[in-house]
Design a protein around this motif. Structure first.
Motif, PDB file in Angstrom:
ATOM      1  N   ARG A   1       8.290 -16.399   0.220  1.00 22.83           N
ATOM      2  CA  ARG A   1       9.230 -15.302   0.031  1.00 22.83           C
ATOM      3  C   ARG A   1       8.476 -14.030  -0.332  1.00 22.83           C
ATOM      4  O   ARG A   1       7.432 -14.068  -0.979  1.00 22.83           O
ATOM      5  N   ARG A   2       9.007 -12.909   0.084  1.00 29.13           N
ATOM      6  CA  ARG A   2       8.400 -11.624  -0.221  1.00 29.13           C
ATOM      7  C   ARG A   2       9.270 -10.865  -1.217  1.00 29.13           C
ATOM      8  O   ARG A   2      10.504 -10.958  -1.185  1.00 29.13           O
ATOM      9  N   LEU A   3       8.638 -10.098  -2.078  1.00 27.75           N
ATOM     10  CA  LEU A   3       9.368  -9.163  -2.916  1.00 27.75           C
ATOM     11  C   LEU A   3       9.358  -7.808  -2.222  1.00 27.75           C
ATOM     12  O   LEU A   3       8.299  -7.331  -1.792  1.00 27.75           O
ATOM     13  N   PRO A   4      10.504  -7.173  -2.094  1.00 25.09           N
ATOM     14  CA  PRO A   4      10.514  -5.872  -1.436  1.00 25.09           C
ATOM     15  C   PRO A   4       9.886  -4.797  -2.313  1.00 25.09           C
ATOM     16  O   PRO A   4       9.877  -4.897  -3.543  1.00 25.09           O
ATOM     17  N   VAL A   5       9.352  -3.786  -1.669  1.00 21.72           N
ATOM     18  CA  VAL A   5       8.882  -2.608  -2.387  1.00 21.72           C
ATOM     19  C   VAL A   5      10.100  -1.739  -2.692  1.00 21.72           C
ATOM     20  O   VAL A   5      10.954  -1.522  -1.824  1.00 21.72           O
ATOM     21  N   ASP A   6      10.199  -1.253  -3.904  1.00 21.93           N
ATOM     22  CA  ASP A   6      11.311  -0.378  -4.279  1.00 21.93           C
ATOM     23  C   ASP A   6      11.089   0.985  -3.631  1.00 21.93           C
ATOM     24  O   ASP A   6      10.033   1.607  -3.803  1.00 21.93           O
ATOM     25  N   TRP A   7      12.095   1.437  -2.885  1.00 18.46           N
ATOM     26  CA  TRP A   7      11.971   2.723  -2.201  1.00 18.46           C
ATOM     27  C   TRP A   7      11.696   3.850  -3.190  1.00 18.46           C
ATOM     28  O   TRP A   7      11.041   4.848  -2.855  1.00 18.46           O
ATOM     29  N   ASN A   8      12.167   3.716  -4.423  1.00 19.00           N
ATOM     30  CA  ASN A   8      11.946   4.762  -5.428  1.00 19.00           C
ATOM     31  C   ASN A   8      10.474   4.900  -5.798  1.00 19.00           C
ATOM     32  O   ASN A   8      10.072   5.913  -6.389  1.00 19.00           O
ATOM     33  N   GLU A   9       9.661   3.887  -5.469  1.00 19.65           N
ATOM     34  CA  GLU A   9       8.227   3.991  -5.740  1.00 19.65           C
ATOM     35  C   GLU A   9       7.520   4.891  -4.734  1.00 19.65           C
ATOM     36  O   GLU A   9       6.353   5.237  -4.935  1.00 19.65           O
ATOM     37  N   GLY A  10       8.206   5.223  -3.670  1.00 20.29           N
ATOM     38  CA  GLY A  10       7.645   6.156  -2.705  1.00 20.29           C
ATOM     39  C   GLY A  10       7.068   5.478  -1.479  1.00 20.29           C
ATOM     40  O   GLY A  10       6.733   4.280  -1.486  1.00 20.29           O
ATOM     41  N   LEU A  11       6.924   6.272  -0.424  1.00 18.73           N
ATOM     42  CA  LEU A  11       6.440   5.756   0.853  1.00 18.73           C
ATOM     43  C   LEU A  11       4.988   5.293   0.768  1.00 18.73           C
ATOM     44  O   LEU A  11       4.599   4.309   1.409  1.00 18.73           O
ATOM     45  N   THR A  12       4.194   5.973  -0.042  1.00 23.01           N
ATOM     46  CA  THR A  12       2.785   5.610  -0.164  1.00 23.01           C
ATOM     47  C   THR A  12       2.635   4.195  -0.711  1.00 23.01           C
ATOM     48  O   THR A  12       1.814   3.402  -0.234  1.00 23.01           O
ATOM     49  N   ALA A  13       3.441   3.853  -1.701  1.00 20.52           N
ATOM     50  CA  ALA A  13       3.394   2.502  -2.271  1.00 20.52           C
ATOM     51  C   ALA A  13       3.784   1.464  -1.226  1.00 20.52           C
ATOM     52  O   ALA A  13       3.197   0.375  -1.163  1.00 20.52           O
TER      53      ALA A  13
ATOM     54  N   GLU B   1       7.110  -7.005  13.910  1.00 18.82           N
ATOM     55  CA  GLU B   1       6.188  -8.135  13.899  1.00 18.82           C
ATOM     56  C   GLU B   1       6.127  -8.811  15.266  1.00 18.82           C
ATOM     57  O   GLU B   1       5.071  -9.331  15.657  1.00 18.82           O
ATOM     58  N   ALA B   2       7.228  -8.812  16.000  1.00 22.69           N
ATOM     59  CA  ALA B   2       7.207  -9.391  17.342  1.00 22.69           C
ATOM     60  C   ALA B   2       6.214  -8.671  18.238  1.00 22.69           C
ATOM     61  O   ALA B   2       5.568  -9.282  19.099  1.00 22.69           O
ATOM     62  N   TYR B   3       6.065  -7.358  18.036  1.00 21.85           N
ATOM     63  CA  TYR B   3       5.142  -6.558  18.843  1.00 21.85           C
ATOM     64  C   TYR B   3       3.804  -6.326  18.147  1.00 21.85           C
ATOM     65  O   TYR B   3       3.014  -5.474  18.565  1.00 21.85           O
ATOM     66  N   GLY B   4       3.534  -7.094  17.073  1.00 15.03           N
ATOM     67  CA  GLY B   4       2.231  -7.026  16.422  1.00 15.03           C
ATOM     68  C   GLY B   4       2.029  -5.863  15.492  1.00 15.03           C
ATOM     69  O   GLY B   4       0.883  -5.519  15.171  1.00 15.03           O
ATOM     70  N   VAL B   5       3.112  -5.235  15.031  1.00 17.08           N
ATOM     71  CA  VAL B   5       3.013  -4.075  14.142  1.00 17.08           C
ATOM     72  C   VAL B   5       3.233  -4.534  12.703  1.00 17.08           C
ATOM     73  O   VAL B   5       4.246  -5.202  12.415  1.00 17.08           O
ATOM     74  N   PRO B   6       2.332  -4.232  11.779  1.00 16.97           N
ATOM     75  CA  PRO B   6       2.557  -4.589  10.376  1.00 16.97           C
ATOM     76  C   PRO B   6       3.850  -3.967   9.863  1.00 16.97           C
ATOM     77  O   PRO B   6       4.139  -2.792  10.143  1.00 16.97           O
ATOM     78  N   ALA B   7       4.617  -4.734   9.119  1.00 13.83           N
ATOM     79  CA  ALA B   7       5.904  -4.258   8.626  1.00 13.83           C
ATOM     80  C   ALA B   7       6.042  -4.549   7.139  1.00 13.83           C
ATOM     81  O   ALA B   7       5.650  -5.615   6.671  1.00 13.83           O
ATOM     82  N   VAL B   8       6.613  -3.600   6.426  1.00 19.00           N
ATOM     83  CA  VAL B   8       6.820  -3.726   4.976  1.00 19.00           C
ATOM     84  C   VAL B   8       8.312  -3.648   4.691  1.00 19.00           C
ATOM     85  O   VAL B   8       9.000  -2.735   5.154  1.00 19.00           O
ATOM     86  N   TRP B   9       8.785  -4.608   3.928  1.00 22.42           N
ATOM     87  CA  TRP B   9      10.190  -4.605   3.530  1.00 22.42           C
ATOM     88  C   TRP B   9      10.361  -3.743   2.282  1.00 22.42           C
ATOM     89  O   TRP B   9       9.677  -3.945   1.279  1.00 22.42           O
ATOM     90  N   VAL B  10      11.272  -2.788   2.363  1.00 24.44           N
ATOM     91  CA  VAL B  10      11.605  -1.965   1.201  1.00 24.44           C
ATOM     92  C   VAL B  10      13.085  -2.126   0.880  1.00 24.44           C
ATOM     93  O   VAL B  10      13.901  -2.364   1.774  1.00 24.44           O
ATOM     94  N   ARG B  11      13.391  -1.985  -0.394  1.00 24.94           N
ATOM     95  CA  ARG B  11      14.790  -2.031  -0.826  1.00 24.94           C
ATOM     96  C   ARG B  11      15.160  -0.658  -1.364  1.00 24.94           C
ATOM     97  O   ARG B  11      14.474  -0.110  -2.229  1.00 24.94           O
ATOM     98  N   ALA B  12      16.266  -0.119  -0.840  1.00 25.90           N
ATOM     99  CA  ALA B  12      16.684   1.222  -1.232  1.00 25.90           C
ATOM    100  C   ALA B  12      18.011   1.198  -1.980  1.00 25.90           C
ATOM    101  O   ALA B  12      18.799   2.141  -1.886  1.00 25.90           O
ATOM    102  N   GLY B  13      18.263   0.126  -2.682  1.00 26.76           N
ATOM    103  CA  GLY B  13      19.520   0.009  -3.416  1.00 26.76           C
ATOM    104  C   GLY B  13      20.096  -1.388  -3.223  1.00 26.76           C
ATOM    105  O   GLY B  13      19.426  -2.303  -2.749  1.00 26.76           O
ATOM    106  N   ASP B  14      21.365  -1.519  -3.575  1.00 26.06           N
ATOM    107  CA  ASP B  14      22.018  -2.828  -3.482  1.00 26.06           C
ATOM    108  C   ASP B  14      23.203  -2.785  -2.519  1.00 26.06           C
ATOM    109  O   ASP B  14      24.188  -3.485  -2.700  1.00 26.06           O
ATOM    110  N   ARG B  15      23.098  -1.982  -1.473  1.00 25.51           N
ATOM    111  CA  ARG B  15      24.205  -1.826  -0.535  1.00 25.51           C
ATOM    112  C   ARG B  15      24.275  -2.936   0.524  1.00 25.51           C
ATOM    113  O   ARG B  15      25.303  -3.112   1.163  1.00 25.51           O
ATOM    114  N   LEU B  16      23.175  -3.656   0.720  1.00 25.25           N
ATOM    115  CA  LEU B  16      23.156  -4.682   1.764  1.00 25.25           C
ATOM    116  C   LEU B  16      23.910  -5.942   1.317  1.00 25.25           C
ATOM    117  O   LEU B  16      23.611  -6.512   0.254  1.00 25.25           O
TER     118      LEU B  16
END
Length: 321
Positions: A280-292, A247-262
């Motif tokens: 607040r944002r809800l993360p996209v579940d990585w299990n939904e796939g990259l397209t989502a 986002e600092a460099y103007g690139v759209p970014a999507v937050w994904v969650r790939a588990g509960d390790r963080l």
């Protein structure tokens, strides 16, 4: 833990630490640690007024990197700083870089127990000691923070962190990584449609064989990581600093969650998003796939880190001239 060499067999034999090269200067007898190592000692940072100091700013690939700076410190000590360094990670690697830019001084890594250090990038406020200076750092989880005496809060990562601190904290928010475009021009990279930026703990599960996807390593040299992120059309990331740098460099970014390790779950992400005036944002579940994840991409907000930059005090800037 702090990287000190007091218990090192090499030190016991009177040799310089393996990760550093002795300075070739008059008076060096080979039996005392070079200036760099003495500056990194937990206690008693030496004065290096008007001297050149050989400093490895950050670590890379599990060892002290050869990102070397020769910095003239005009009448001041190195800047005692703590950043998480047990494992290489983009946000932590950017702490000394951002501090060197804003202060003109040389950040010197000290123990988390050092009193009077600077805490900047990352979720490191659990390491507060008396007299510390906080500039853009955040909490790791939603737990009240009772700071020790004499802590100076210049800015914090976001409002959630501020609300946890049981002391007067200015409403100045921002992650210092947002300042990157002011001083770092990314190296030219071939444009990439999608940048996939897994947090270090998610690398085993976040991957792609799609030729239009570039998997970006957050544990490599920060210049390479930042340049790769900035050359993408969209970034999909489970790393907070993958999102912030994009986002600092103007690139759209999507937050994904790939588990509960963080550690801390969504706290630091919520803290950052709220600091930029968003909900607040809800993360996209990585299990939904990259397209989502890609479908959830939105243009980045207009970011202004001017207040964060102005919060750094003039008395902690190197003399110019």
């Amino acid at each position: 833990m702090s990287r000190t060499a007091d218990a090192s067999p090499r030190r016991a034999r009177g040799e310089a630490p393996a990760s550093f090269h002795p300075r070739k200067e008059v008076g060096w007898n080979g039996k005392r640690p070079p200036m760099t190592e003495r500056a990194r000692r937990v206690r008693g940072l030496p004065r290096v007024t008007d001297q050149l100091v050989h400093v490895a700013d950050v670590r890379s690939s599990g060892a002290v990197s050869r990102i070397i700076r020769w910095t003239r410190v005009a009448g001041r000590d190195p800047l005692p700083t703590y950043w998480f360094h047990a494992q290489d990670n983009l946000g932590d690697l950017l702490a000394p870089v951002a501090l060197a830019y804003v202060s003109g001084l040389t950040p010197a890594l000290v123990s988390k127990h050092y009193a009077g250090k600077v805490l900047a990038v990352g979720s490191v406020l659990q390491n507060l000691q008396p007299g510390d200076i906080v500039w853009g750092a955040g909490a790791i989880r939603d737990v009240p923070i009772q700071p020790p005496p004499g802590v100076q809060f210049l800015a914090v990562r976001g409002p959630l962190t501020r609300n946890l601190i049981q002391a007067d904290v200015p409403e100045v928010y921002g992650d210092p990584a947002l300042l990157l475009p002011l001083f770092f021009r990314p190296a030219t990279r071939p444009r990439c449609e999608i940048g996939l930026v897994p947090h270090a703990v998610d690398r085993a599960v976040m991957h792609s064989d799609d030729p239009n996807v570039r998997v970006i390593d957050v544990t490599g040299p920060w210049q390479d990581t930042v340049s790769s992120i900035a050359s993408c059309e969209i970034v999909v990331s489970s790393s907070l600093h993958g999102i912030i740098v994009a986002e600092a460099y103007g690139v759209p970014a999507v937050w994904v969650r790939a588990g509960d390790r963080l550690t801390g779950g969504s706290f630091k992400f919520d803290d950052y998003y709220l600091s930029t005036g968003r909900d607040r944002r809800l993360p996209v579940d990585w299990n939904e796939g990259l397209t989502a994840a890609v479908r959830a991409a939105e243009p980045p907000p207009a970011l202004d880190a001017g207040d964060l930059l102005d919060a750094w005090p003039p008395n902690l800037r190197a003399a110019r001239g």
